[in-house]
Design an enzyme around this catalytic site. Sequence first.
Site, PDB file in Angstrom:
ATOM      1  N   GLU A 320     -31.432 -40.894  21.341  1.00  0.00           N
ATOM      2  CA  GLU A 320     -31.367 -39.905  22.416  1.00  0.00           C
ATOM      3  C   GLU A 320     -29.908 -39.615  22.790  1.00  0.00           C
ATOM      4  O   GLU A 320     -29.509 -38.456  22.916  1.00  0.00           O
ATOM      5  CB  GLU A 320     -32.118 -40.442  23.634  1.00  0.00           C
ATOM      6  N   HIS A 321     -29.132 -40.661  23.008  1.00  0.00           N
ATOM      7  CA  HIS A 321     -27.704 -40.503  23.306  1.00  0.00           C
ATOM      8  C   HIS A 321     -26.895 -41.123  22.173  1.00  0.00           C
ATOM      9  O   HIS A 321     -27.156 -42.255  21.776  1.00  0.00           O
ATOM     10  CB  HIS A 321     -27.325 -41.225  24.610  1.00  0.00           C
TER      11      HIS A 321
END
Length: 338
Positions: A320-321
Amino acid sequence: MIKIYKYGEVAASELFSRADVKTGVEDVVSDIIAEVRASGDKALLAYNAKFDGNTCATLEVTQAETEEAFAIVGSFRRVLERAAENIQKFHEKQLRPGFIINDEAGIVMGQKVIPVDKAGLYVPGGTAAYPSTVLMDAIPAKIAGVKELVMVTPANREGKVNPYVLAAAKVAGVDRIFKVGGAQAIAALAYGTETIPKVDKIVGPGNAFVAEAKKQVFGTVSIDMIAGPSEILCVADKNSNPMHVAADLLSQAEHDKMATAVLVTDSMDLAEQVAAEIERQLQTLPREEIARTSIEQNGKIIVAEDLHVAIEIANEIAPEHLELCMDQPFDYLSEVRH
Protein backbone atom coordinates in the site's frame (compact mmCIF):
# COMPACT_ATOMS: atom_id res chain seq x y z
CA MET A 1 11.78 -8.95 17.49
CA ILE A 2 11.33 -8.45 13.75
CA LYS A 3 12.51 -11.38 11.58
CA ILE A 4 15.43 -11.01 9.14
CA TYR A 5 15.53 -13.16 5.98
CA LYS A 6 18.10 -13.56 3.22
CA TYR A 7 16.38 -13.48 -0.14
CA GLY A 8 16.67 -16.83 -1.90
CA GLU A 9 17.18 -18.80 1.31
CA VAL A 10 13.51 -19.08 2.31
CA ALA A 11 10.37 -19.97 0.39
CA ALA A 12 8.70 -17.19 -1.57
CA SER A 13 5.39 -18.05 0.09
CA GLU A 14 6.87 -17.03 3.44
CA LEU A 15 8.44 -13.81 2.14
CA PHE A 16 5.41 -12.62 0.23
CA SER A 17 2.64 -13.71 2.59
CA ARG A 18 0.15 -11.22 4.01
CA ALA A 19 -1.78 -11.17 7.26
CA ASP A 20 -4.81 -13.45 7.02
CA VAL A 21 -7.74 -11.07 7.54
CA LYS A 22 -10.97 -12.77 8.56
CA THR A 23 -13.18 -10.31 10.37
CA GLY A 24 -16.43 -12.25 10.78
CA VAL A 25 -18.33 -9.00 11.36
CA GLU A 26 -20.71 -9.17 8.39
CA ASP A 27 -23.85 -10.05 10.36
CA VAL A 28 -23.15 -7.54 13.14
CA VAL A 29 -22.65 -4.75 10.61
CA SER A 30 -25.77 -5.74 8.70
CA ASP A 31 -27.82 -5.48 11.89
CA ILE A 32 -26.33 -2.07 12.73
CA ILE A 33 -27.13 -0.71 9.28
CA ALA A 34 -30.70 -2.02 9.49
CA GLU A 35 -31.18 -0.42 12.92
CA VAL A 36 -29.90 2.98 11.72
CA ARG A 37 -32.19 2.84 8.68
CA ALA A 38 -35.15 2.04 10.90
CA SER A 39 -34.50 4.34 13.88
CA GLY A 40 -32.20 7.11 12.60
CA ASP A 41 -30.77 9.43 15.25
CA LYS A 42 -32.20 7.31 18.07
CA ALA A 43 -30.06 4.38 16.94
CA LEU A 44 -26.97 6.56 16.56
CA LEU A 45 -27.29 7.93 20.09
CA ALA A 46 -27.77 4.42 21.46
CA TYR A 47 -24.69 3.12 19.65
CA ASN A 48 -22.66 6.14 20.83
CA ALA A 49 -23.49 5.19 24.41
CA LYS A 50 -22.88 1.48 23.85
CA PHE A 51 -19.59 1.62 21.97
CA ASP A 52 -17.99 4.93 23.05
CA GLY A 53 -19.60 5.64 26.42
CA ASN A 54 -20.79 8.92 24.93
CA THR A 55 -24.24 9.87 26.30
CA CYS A 56 -24.28 13.36 24.79
CA ALA A 57 -27.79 14.07 23.48
CA THR A 58 -26.63 16.03 20.44
CA LEU A 59 -24.84 14.66 17.39
CA GLU A 60 -23.57 17.74 15.56
CA VAL A 61 -20.38 19.55 16.57
CA THR A 62 -21.04 23.24 17.17
CA GLN A 63 -19.02 26.14 15.81
CA ALA A 64 -18.04 26.97 19.40
CA GLU A 65 -16.60 23.46 19.89
CA THR A 66 -14.53 23.80 16.72
CA GLU A 67 -13.20 27.21 17.75
CA GLU A 68 -12.35 25.88 21.22
CA ALA A 69 -10.40 22.99 19.66
CA PHE A 70 -8.59 25.37 17.33
CA ALA A 71 -7.41 27.36 20.34
CA ILE A 72 -6.39 24.24 22.28
CA VAL A 73 -4.00 22.91 19.61
CA GLY A 74 -1.94 26.10 19.68
CA SER A 75 1.16 26.07 17.49
CA PHE A 76 0.11 22.77 15.90
CA ARG A 77 -2.16 24.92 13.72
CA ARG A 78 0.93 25.92 11.71
CA VAL A 79 1.73 22.25 11.11
CA LEU A 80 -1.80 21.66 9.83
CA GLU A 81 -1.70 24.73 7.61
CA ARG A 82 1.67 23.78 6.11
CA ALA A 83 0.44 20.23 5.46
CA ALA A 84 -2.73 21.61 3.88
CA GLU A 85 -0.67 23.75 1.50
CA ASN A 86 1.37 20.75 0.37
CA ILE A 87 -1.72 18.58 -0.09
CA GLN A 88 -3.41 21.32 -2.11
CA LYS A 89 -0.39 21.75 -4.41
CA PHE A 90 -0.37 18.02 -5.11
CA HIS A 91 -4.08 17.50 -5.76
CA GLU A 92 -4.51 20.62 -7.91
CA LYS A 93 -2.40 18.75 -10.48
CA GLN A 94 -5.00 15.96 -10.59
CA LEU A 95 -7.91 18.07 -11.82
CA ARG A 96 -9.26 16.58 -15.05
CA PRO A 97 -10.97 18.63 -17.76
CA GLY A 98 -13.80 17.24 -19.81
CA PHE A 99 -13.61 16.89 -23.59
CA ILE A 100 -15.77 16.85 -26.71
CA ILE A 101 -15.00 15.01 -29.95
CA ASN A 102 -16.91 16.33 -32.97
CA ASP A 103 -14.87 15.17 -35.95
CA GLU A 104 -17.86 14.16 -38.04
CA ALA A 105 -21.04 16.09 -38.67
CA GLY A 106 -23.89 14.91 -36.48
CA ILE A 107 -21.70 12.81 -34.18
CA VAL A 108 -20.72 14.21 -30.79
CA MET A 109 -18.86 12.24 -28.12
CA GLY A 110 -17.43 13.50 -24.88
CA GLN A 111 -16.97 13.36 -21.16
CA LYS A 112 -18.08 15.88 -18.57
CA VAL A 113 -16.21 15.76 -15.26
CA ILE A 114 -18.25 17.22 -12.40
CA PRO A 115 -18.05 17.05 -8.58
CA VAL A 116 -20.58 15.24 -6.42
CA ASP A 117 -22.96 17.40 -4.37
CA LYS A 118 -22.19 15.91 -0.94
CA ALA A 119 -19.22 13.86 0.26
CA GLY A 120 -19.03 12.02 3.57
CA LEU A 121 -15.67 11.84 5.32
CA TYR A 122 -15.10 9.08 7.87
CA VAL A 123 -12.31 9.94 10.33
CA PRO A 124 -11.20 7.32 12.89
CA GLY A 125 -11.18 8.37 16.50
CA GLY A 126 -11.20 5.17 18.52
CA THR A 127 -7.82 3.66 19.37
CA ALA A 128 -6.12 6.57 17.56
CA ALA A 129 -7.05 9.86 15.89
CA TYR A 130 -5.63 11.10 12.59
CA PRO A 131 -5.91 14.80 11.71
CA SER A 132 -3.97 13.91 8.55
CA THR A 133 -6.96 11.86 7.36
CA VAL A 134 -9.14 14.96 7.57
CA LEU A 135 -6.77 16.99 5.41
CA MET A 136 -6.17 14.25 2.85
CA ASP A 137 -9.89 13.54 2.41
CA ALA A 138 -11.33 17.05 2.58
CA ILE A 139 -8.84 19.11 0.58
CA PRO A 140 -9.09 17.12 -2.69
CA ALA A 141 -12.90 17.30 -2.40
CA LYS A 142 -12.74 21.07 -2.00
CA ILE A 143 -10.43 21.37 -5.01
CA ALA A 144 -12.83 19.24 -7.05
CA GLY A 145 -15.70 21.57 -6.14
CA VAL A 146 -17.78 19.32 -3.88
CA LYS A 147 -20.56 21.53 -2.53
CA GLU A 148 -20.80 20.11 0.99
CA LEU A 149 -18.40 18.06 3.12
CA VAL A 150 -19.95 16.08 5.96
CA MET A 151 -17.54 14.54 8.47
CA VAL A 152 -18.29 11.78 10.99
CA THR A 153 -15.93 10.84 13.81
CA PRO A 154 -16.38 9.30 17.28
CA ALA A 155 -16.46 11.40 20.44
CA ASN A 156 -15.13 10.39 23.86
CA ARG A 157 -17.16 9.70 27.01
CA GLU A 158 -17.53 13.43 27.62
CA GLY A 159 -18.96 13.94 24.14
CA LYS A 160 -15.80 15.68 22.93
CA VAL A 161 -14.14 15.09 19.57
CA ASN A 162 -10.34 15.00 19.44
CA PRO A 163 -9.29 18.69 19.20
CA TYR A 164 -6.61 17.98 16.58
CA VAL A 165 -9.22 16.37 14.33
CA LEU A 166 -11.54 19.36 14.76
CA ALA A 167 -8.70 21.80 14.11
CA ALA A 168 -7.82 19.93 10.91
CA ALA A 169 -11.47 20.09 9.84
CA LYS A 170 -11.47 23.85 10.28
CA VAL A 171 -8.26 24.23 8.26
CA ALA A 172 -9.62 21.97 5.50
CA GLY A 173 -12.99 23.69 5.28
CA VAL A 174 -15.28 20.83 6.38
CA ASP A 175 -18.88 22.09 6.44
CA ARG A 176 -20.56 19.88 9.06
CA ILE A 177 -19.20 17.46 11.68
CA PHE A 178 -21.07 14.77 13.57
CA LYS A 179 -20.14 12.81 16.69
CA VAL A 180 -20.64 9.26 15.53
CA GLY A 181 -18.28 6.48 14.47
CA GLY A 182 -18.22 2.85 13.41
CA ALA A 183 -20.58 1.07 11.04
CA GLN A 184 -23.45 3.22 12.31
CA ALA A 185 -21.74 6.36 10.98
CA ILE A 186 -21.37 4.79 7.53
CA ALA A 187 -25.04 3.80 7.58
CA ALA A 188 -26.04 7.35 8.52
CA LEU A 189 -24.06 8.82 5.62
CA ALA A 190 -25.42 6.26 3.17
CA TYR A 191 -29.11 6.55 4.06
CA GLY A 192 -29.41 9.78 6.04
CA THR A 193 -31.10 10.35 9.42
CA GLU A 194 -33.10 13.21 10.93
CA THR A 195 -29.83 15.07 11.59
CA ILE A 196 -27.16 13.63 9.28
CA PRO A 197 -27.67 14.20 5.54
CA LYS A 198 -27.41 11.43 2.96
CA VAL A 199 -24.25 11.85 0.88
CA ASP A 200 -23.23 10.82 -2.64
CA LYS A 201 -19.84 9.34 -1.77
CA ILE A 202 -18.15 8.09 1.41
CA VAL A 203 -14.37 8.18 1.81
CA GLY A 204 -11.91 7.50 4.60
CA PRO A 205 -10.34 4.57 6.47
CA GLY A 206 -11.63 2.74 9.52
CA ASN A 207 -11.61 -0.53 11.41
CA ALA A 208 -13.08 -3.83 10.21
CA PHE A 209 -16.63 -2.71 11.06
CA VAL A 210 -16.24 0.48 9.05
CA ALA A 211 -14.72 -1.35 6.08
CA GLU A 212 -17.50 -3.93 6.10
CA ALA A 213 -20.16 -1.22 6.35
CA LYS A 214 -18.71 0.59 3.34
CA LYS A 215 -18.77 -2.69 1.47
CA GLN A 216 -22.42 -3.29 2.34
CA VAL A 217 -23.68 0.20 1.42
CA PHE A 218 -21.74 0.34 -1.86
CA GLY A 219 -24.27 0.69 -4.66
CA THR A 220 -26.58 2.79 -2.53
CA VAL A 221 -23.73 5.25 -2.27
CA SER A 222 -20.30 5.50 -3.91
CA ILE A 223 -17.19 4.70 -1.84
CA ASP A 224 -13.47 5.22 -2.33
CA MET A 225 -12.27 1.68 -1.55
CA ILE A 226 -12.17 -1.03 1.10
CA ALA A 227 -9.10 0.01 3.09
CA GLY A 228 -6.84 -1.85 5.48
CA PRO A 229 -5.03 -3.39 7.15
CA SER A 230 -2.24 -0.87 6.57
CA GLU A 231 1.02 -1.85 4.84
CA ILE A 232 4.40 -0.20 4.35
CA LEU A 233 7.46 -1.43 2.48
CA CYS A 234 10.72 0.48 2.61
CA VAL A 235 13.54 -0.19 0.14
CA ALA A 236 16.69 1.17 1.80
CA ASP A 237 20.36 1.21 0.86
CA LYS A 238 23.33 0.83 3.19
CA ASN A 239 23.60 4.59 3.72
CA SER A 240 20.08 4.98 5.12
CA ASN A 241 19.60 6.20 8.67
CA PRO A 242 18.33 3.19 10.68
CA MET A 243 16.52 5.47 13.10
CA HIS A 244 14.47 7.01 10.29
CA VAL A 245 13.75 3.67 8.60
CA ALA A 246 12.58 2.12 11.88
CA ALA A 247 10.33 5.11 12.60
CA ASP A 248 8.76 4.88 9.15
CA LEU A 249 8.04 1.16 9.57
CA LEU A 250 6.49 1.75 12.98
CA SER A 251 4.35 4.60 11.61
CA GLN A 252 2.16 1.98 9.96
CA ALA A 253 2.68 -0.87 12.42
CA GLU A 254 1.10 1.21 15.19
CA HIS A 255 -2.14 1.54 13.20
CA ASP A 256 -3.34 -2.01 13.65
CA LYS A 257 -2.18 -5.39 14.96
CA MET A 258 -2.81 -6.76 11.46
CA ALA A 259 -0.70 -4.06 9.78
CA THR A 260 2.39 -5.17 7.85
CA ALA A 261 5.79 -3.42 7.87
CA VAL A 262 8.58 -4.67 5.59
CA LEU A 263 12.15 -3.50 4.98
CA VAL A 264 14.02 -4.67 1.88
CA THR A 265 17.70 -3.74 1.78
CA ASP A 266 21.00 -4.69 0.19
CA SER A 267 22.84 -4.43 3.52
CA MET A 268 22.84 -6.96 6.37
CA ASP A 269 24.43 -4.30 8.58
CA LEU A 270 21.50 -1.95 8.00
CA ALA A 271 19.04 -4.81 8.53
CA GLU A 272 20.48 -5.56 11.96
CA GLN A 273 20.68 -1.87 12.91
CA VAL A 274 17.04 -1.29 11.93
CA ALA A 275 15.93 -4.39 13.85
CA ALA A 276 17.66 -3.07 16.97
CA GLU A 277 16.26 0.42 16.42
CA ILE A 278 12.71 -0.91 16.04
CA GLU A 279 13.06 -2.65 19.39
CA ARG A 280 14.37 0.53 21.00
CA GLN A 281 11.62 2.73 19.57
CA LEU A 282 8.87 0.25 20.40
CA GLN A 283 9.59 0.78 24.08
CA THR A 284 8.83 4.51 23.72
CA LEU A 285 5.54 4.22 21.83
CA PRO A 286 2.20 4.88 23.57
CA ARG A 287 0.73 2.22 21.22
CA GLU A 288 3.53 -0.27 21.88
CA GLU A 289 1.25 -3.29 22.28
CA ILE A 290 -0.39 -2.78 18.87
CA ALA A 291 2.86 -1.99 17.06
CA ARG A 292 4.76 -4.86 18.68
CA THR A 293 2.08 -7.38 17.73
CA SER A 294 2.15 -6.10 14.14
CA ILE A 295 5.95 -6.27 13.95
CA GLU A 296 6.25 -9.72 15.53
CA GLN A 297 3.40 -11.33 13.57
CA ASN A 298 3.64 -9.63 10.19
CA GLY A 299 6.85 -7.59 10.04
CA LYS A 300 9.96 -8.72 8.20
CA ILE A 301 13.32 -7.55 6.91
CA ILE A 302 14.52 -9.03 3.61
CA VAL A 303 18.17 -8.76 2.59
CA ALA A 304 18.66 -8.83 -1.20
CA GLU A 305 21.86 -9.08 -3.22
CA ASP A 306 21.41 -5.58 -4.69
CA LEU A 307 18.89 -2.77 -4.99
CA HIS A 308 17.58 -3.92 -8.36
CA VAL A 309 16.55 -7.22 -6.78
CA ALA A 310 15.14 -5.27 -3.83
CA ILE A 311 12.90 -3.33 -6.21
CA GLU A 312 11.71 -6.58 -7.79
CA ILE A 313 10.80 -7.88 -4.34
CA ALA A 314 8.84 -4.67 -3.72
CA ASN A 315 7.04 -5.16 -7.04
CA GLU A 316 6.11 -8.71 -6.05
CA ILE A 317 4.72 -7.61 -2.69
CA ALA A 318 3.01 -4.50 -4.16
CA PRO A 319 2.52 -2.69 -0.83
CA GLU A 320 0.00 0.00 0.00
CA HIS A 321 2.78 2.44 0.94
CA LEU A 322 6.22 2.23 -0.69
CA GLU A 323 9.31 4.26 0.24
CA LEU A 324 12.63 4.41 -1.59
CA CYS A 325 15.19 5.39 1.07
CA MET A 326 18.40 5.60 -0.92
CA ASP A 327 20.98 8.07 -2.17
CA GLN A 328 19.71 8.08 -5.77
CA PRO A 329 16.01 7.12 -5.66
CA PHE A 330 15.20 8.54 -9.09
CA ASP A 331 17.70 6.15 -10.67
CA TYR A 332 15.44 3.29 -9.55
CA LEU A 333 11.99 4.87 -9.81
CA SER A 334 11.37 3.62 -13.34
CA GLU A 335 11.77 0.04 -12.10
CA VAL A 336 8.87 0.44 -9.66
CA ARG A 337 5.70 -0.96 -11.25
CA HIS A 338 3.45 -2.12 -8.42
